[in-house]
Design a protein around this motif. Structure first.
Motif, PDB file in Angstrom:
ATOM      1  N   ILE A 106     -31.178 -12.437  61.782  1.00 52.94           N
ATOM      2  CA  ILE A 106     -30.954 -11.077  61.276  1.00 52.94           C
ATOM      3  C   ILE A 106     -31.742 -10.068  62.111  1.00 52.94           C
ATOM      4  O   ILE A 106     -31.199  -9.047  62.546  1.00 52.94           O
ATOM      5  CB  ILE A 106     -31.322 -10.973  59.782  1.00 52.94           C
ATOM      6  CG1 ILE A 106     -30.281 -11.705  58.939  1.00 52.94           C
ATOM      7  CG2 ILE A 106     -31.442  -9.519  59.343  1.00 52.94           C
ATOM      8  CD1 ILE A 106     -30.624 -11.799  57.471  1.00 52.94           C
ATOM      9  N   VAL A 158     -25.753 -14.884  53.136  1.00 52.06           N
ATOM     10  CA  VAL A 158     -27.057 -14.653  52.514  1.00 52.06           C
ATOM     11  C   VAL A 158     -27.025 -15.045  51.042  1.00 52.06           C
ATOM     12  O   VAL A 158     -27.950 -15.704  50.555  1.00 52.06           O
ATOM     13  CB  VAL A 158     -27.489 -13.178  52.697  1.00 52.06           C
ATOM     14  CG1 VAL A 158     -28.745 -12.876  51.900  1.00 52.06           C
ATOM     15  CG2 VAL A 158     -27.705 -12.857  54.162  1.00 52.06           C
ATOM     16  N   PHE A 159     -25.956 -14.688  50.312  1.00 55.91           N
ATOM     17  CA  PHE A 159     -25.867 -15.053  48.900  1.00 55.91           C
ATOM     18  C   PHE A 159     -25.761 -16.563  48.715  1.00 55.91           C
ATOM     19  O   PHE A 159     -26.352 -17.126  47.786  1.00 55.91           O
ATOM     20  CB  PHE A 159     -24.700 -14.348  48.223  1.00 55.91           C
ATOM     21  CG  PHE A 159     -24.988 -12.909  47.899  1.00 55.91           C
ATOM     22  CD1 PHE A 159     -26.163 -12.536  47.287  1.00 55.91           C
ATOM     23  CD2 PHE A 159     -24.073 -11.932  48.230  1.00 55.91           C
ATOM     24  CE1 PHE A 159     -26.431 -11.214  46.982  1.00 55.91           C
ATOM     25  CE2 PHE A 159     -24.332 -10.601  47.940  1.00 55.91           C
ATOM     26  CZ  PHE A 159     -25.513 -10.239  47.311  1.00 55.91           C
ATOM     27  N   ASN A 160     -25.017 -17.238  49.578  1.00 53.55           N
ATOM     28  CA  ASN A 160     -24.913 -18.696  49.509  1.00 53.55           C
ATOM     29  C   ASN A 160     -26.276 -19.325  49.783  1.00 53.55           C
ATOM     30  O   ASN A 160     -26.674 -20.281  49.112  1.00 53.55           O
ATOM     31  CB  ASN A 160     -23.875 -19.198  50.506  1.00 53.55           C
ATOM     32  CG  ASN A 160     -23.496 -20.636  50.264  1.00 53.55           C
ATOM     33  OD1 ASN A 160     -23.608 -21.146  49.173  1.00 53.55           O
ATOM     34  ND2 ASN A 160     -23.028 -21.289  51.311  1.00 53.55           N
ATOM     35  N   MET A 162     -21.403 -11.734  56.491  1.00 55.24           N
ATOM     36  CA  MET A 162     -22.831 -11.934  56.521  1.00 55.24           C
ATOM     37  C   MET A 162     -23.395 -11.907  55.097  1.00 55.24           C
ATOM     38  O   MET A 162     -24.310 -12.651  54.787  1.00 55.24           O
ATOM     39  CB  MET A 162     -23.482 -10.855  57.380  1.00 55.24           C
ATOM     40  CG  MET A 162     -24.949 -11.104  57.623  1.00 55.24           C
ATOM     41  SD  MET A 162     -25.647 -10.099  58.908  1.00 55.24           S
ATOM     42  CE  MET A 162     -26.123  -8.678  57.978  1.00 55.24           C
ATOM     43  N   LYS A 163     -22.829 -11.064  54.268  1.00 54.83           N
ATOM     44  CA  LYS A 163     -23.292 -10.953  52.887  1.00 54.83           C
ATOM     45  C   LYS A 163     -23.111 -12.271  52.140  1.00 54.83           C
ATOM     46  O   LYS A 163     -24.013 -12.712  51.420  1.00 54.83           O
ATOM     47  CB  LYS A 163     -22.516  -9.836  52.197  1.00 54.83           C
ATOM     48  CG  LYS A 163     -22.889  -9.603  50.770  1.00 54.83           C
ATOM     49  CD  LYS A 163     -22.054  -8.463  50.202  1.00 54.83           C
ATOM     50  CE  LYS A 163     -22.203  -8.345  48.720  1.00 54.83           C
ATOM     51  NZ  LYS A 163     -21.355  -7.291  48.166  1.00 54.83           N
ATOM     52  N   SER A 164     -21.967 -12.920  52.322  1.00 48.86           N
ATOM     53  CA  SER A 164     -21.722 -14.185  51.627  1.00 48.86           C
ATOM     54  C   SER A 164     -22.635 -15.292  52.139  1.00 48.86           C
ATOM     55  O   SER A 164     -23.022 -16.181  51.371  1.00 48.86           O
ATOM     56  CB  SER A 164     -20.261 -14.592  51.757  1.00 48.86           C
ATOM     57  OG  SER A 164     -19.920 -14.810  53.095  1.00 48.86           O
ATOM     58  N   TRP A 203     -23.205 -16.544  63.811  1.00 53.59           N
ATOM     59  CA  TRP A 203     -23.027 -16.291  62.382  1.00 53.59           C
ATOM     60  C   TRP A 203     -22.003 -17.254  61.789  1.00 53.59           C
ATOM     61  O   TRP A 203     -22.130 -17.684  60.651  1.00 53.59           O
ATOM     62  CB  TRP A 203     -22.626 -14.842  62.124  1.00 53.59           C
ATOM     63  CG  TRP A 203     -23.790 -13.921  62.313  1.00 53.59           C
ATOM     64  CD1 TRP A 203     -23.980 -13.042  63.331  1.00 53.59           C
ATOM     65  CD2 TRP A 203     -24.947 -13.819  61.475  1.00 53.59           C
ATOM     66  NE1 TRP A 203     -25.164 -12.391  63.185  1.00 53.59           N
ATOM     67  CE2 TRP A 203     -25.788 -12.848  62.050  1.00 53.59           C
ATOM     68  CE3 TRP A 203     -25.349 -14.440  60.304  1.00 53.59           C
ATOM     69  CZ2 TRP A 203     -26.999 -12.491  61.481  1.00 53.59           C
ATOM     70  CZ3 TRP A 203     -26.560 -14.087  59.742  1.00 53.59           C
ATOM     71  CH2 TRP A 203     -27.369 -13.123  60.328  1.00 53.59           C
TER      72      TRP A 203
END
Length: 83
Positions: A40, A5-7, A1-3, A54
């Motif tokens: 989210i 959001v960063f992408n 999930m972190k990647s 996701w």
């Protein structure tokens, strides 16, 4: 999930810096921003962070990133990307 959001943040910065003139990319970015926020919030409420959506969203973010990069490269080379 972190990647994801960063992408998405990276794509958003590229589009906000006016590096692309593609209306499609701008509008799909807006739609994905709304979907990300909604997903989210809903995932935390329903304990659904392992949902298959996701994976779909991750795929969309990768495709949008590649389309944005291609669009920016084509504009830099002076090719028409509106068609």
């Amino acid at each position: 999930m972190k990647s994801i959001v960063f992408n998405f943040i990276y794509i958003n910065r590229m589009i906000l810096n006016k590096q692309t003139k593609s209306v499609f990319l701008i509008k799909i970015n807006d739609a994905m921003q709304v979907w990300l926020t909604m997903n989210i919030l809903f995932s935390f409420v329903s304990y659904g962070l392992s949902s298959y959506l996701w994976y779909l969203f991750a795929g969309f973010s990768v495709v949008l990133s590649r389309l944005s990069s291609t669009d920016i490269q084509m504009e830099a080379n002076g090719k028409d990307v509106s068609g």
